[in-house]
Design a protein around this motif. Structure first.
Motif, mmCIF file in Angstrom:
data_model
loop_
_atom_site.group_PDB
_atom_site.id
_atom_site.type_symbol
_atom_site.label_atom_id
_atom_site.label_comp_id
_atom_site.label_asym_id
_atom_site.label_seq_id
_atom_site.Cartn_x
_atom_site.Cartn_y
_atom_site.Cartn_z
ATOM 1 N N GLU A 2 1.242 27.570 10.271
ATOM 2 C CA GLU A 2 1.072 27.379 11.708
ATOM 3 C C GLU A 2 0.399 28.587 12.366
ATOM 4 N N GLY A 3 -0.262 28.347 13.478
ATOM 5 C CA GLY A 3 -0.962 29.415 14.183
ATOM 6 C C GLY A 3 -0.247 29.923 15.411
ATOM 7 N N HIS A 45 1.492 27.204 22.071
ATOM 8 C CA HIS A 45 0.331 26.326 21.857
ATOM 9 C C HIS A 45 -0.646 26.893 20.837
ATOM 10 N N GLY A 46 -0.344 28.044 20.267
ATOM 11 C CA GLY A 46 -1.228 28.659 19.278
ATOM 12 C C GLY A 46 -1.849 29.927 19.831
ATOM 13 N N GLY A 54 -18.606 32.639 17.916
ATOM 14 C CA GLY A 54 -18.463 32.799 19.360
ATOM 15 C C GLY A 54 -17.564 31.775 20.029
ATOM 16 N N ILE A 55 -17.142 30.757 19.317
ATOM 17 C CA ILE A 55 -16.272 29.721 19.881
ATOM 18 C C ILE A 55 -14.864 30.286 20.082
ATOM 19 N N VAL A 56 -14.249 29.936 21.227
ATOM 20 C CA VAL A 56 -12.891 30.381 21.549
ATOM 21 C C VAL A 56 -11.963 29.171 21.534
ATOM 22 N N GLY A 57 -10.781 29.359 20.952
ATOM 23 C CA GLY A 57 -9.800 28.279 20.926
ATOM 24 C C GLY A 57 -8.457 28.771 20.426
ATOM 25 N N ARG A 58 -7.504 27.847 20.361
ATOM 26 C CA ARG A 58 -6.154 28.176 19.902
ATOM 27 C C ARG A 58 -5.977 27.720 18.457
ATOM 28 N N VAL A 59 -5.342 28.579 17.669
ATOM 29 C CA VAL A 59 -5.155 28.325 16.243
ATOM 30 C C VAL A 59 -4.176 27.175 16.039
#
Length: 64
Positions: A2-3, A45-46, A54-59
């Protein structure tokens, strides 16, 4: 894996993230961590990261 825990994520880790615009569809994006953006040790939520592209997001999932 899990992230949600920051200790599991390092620069160069291969993982799957969900971008902000894809949260409803849960479409995952694969990449390698460039920067860890979340300062707290955990996040429900990660952990938020920036990939090398360069993409940003939640693991969502760490790829072994």
């Amino acid at each position: 894996m899990e992230g949600n825990n920051r200790v599991n994520i390092k620069r160069g880790t291969h993982l799957l993230i969900v971008q902000k615009q894809d949260q409803r569809t849960e479409k995952l994006t694969e990449g390698i961590v460039k920067d860890i953006l979340t300062n707290s040790p955990t996040h429900p939520h990660g952990i938020k990261v920036r990939l090398e592209c360069g993409i940003v997001g939640r693991v969502k999932r760490i790829i072994p």
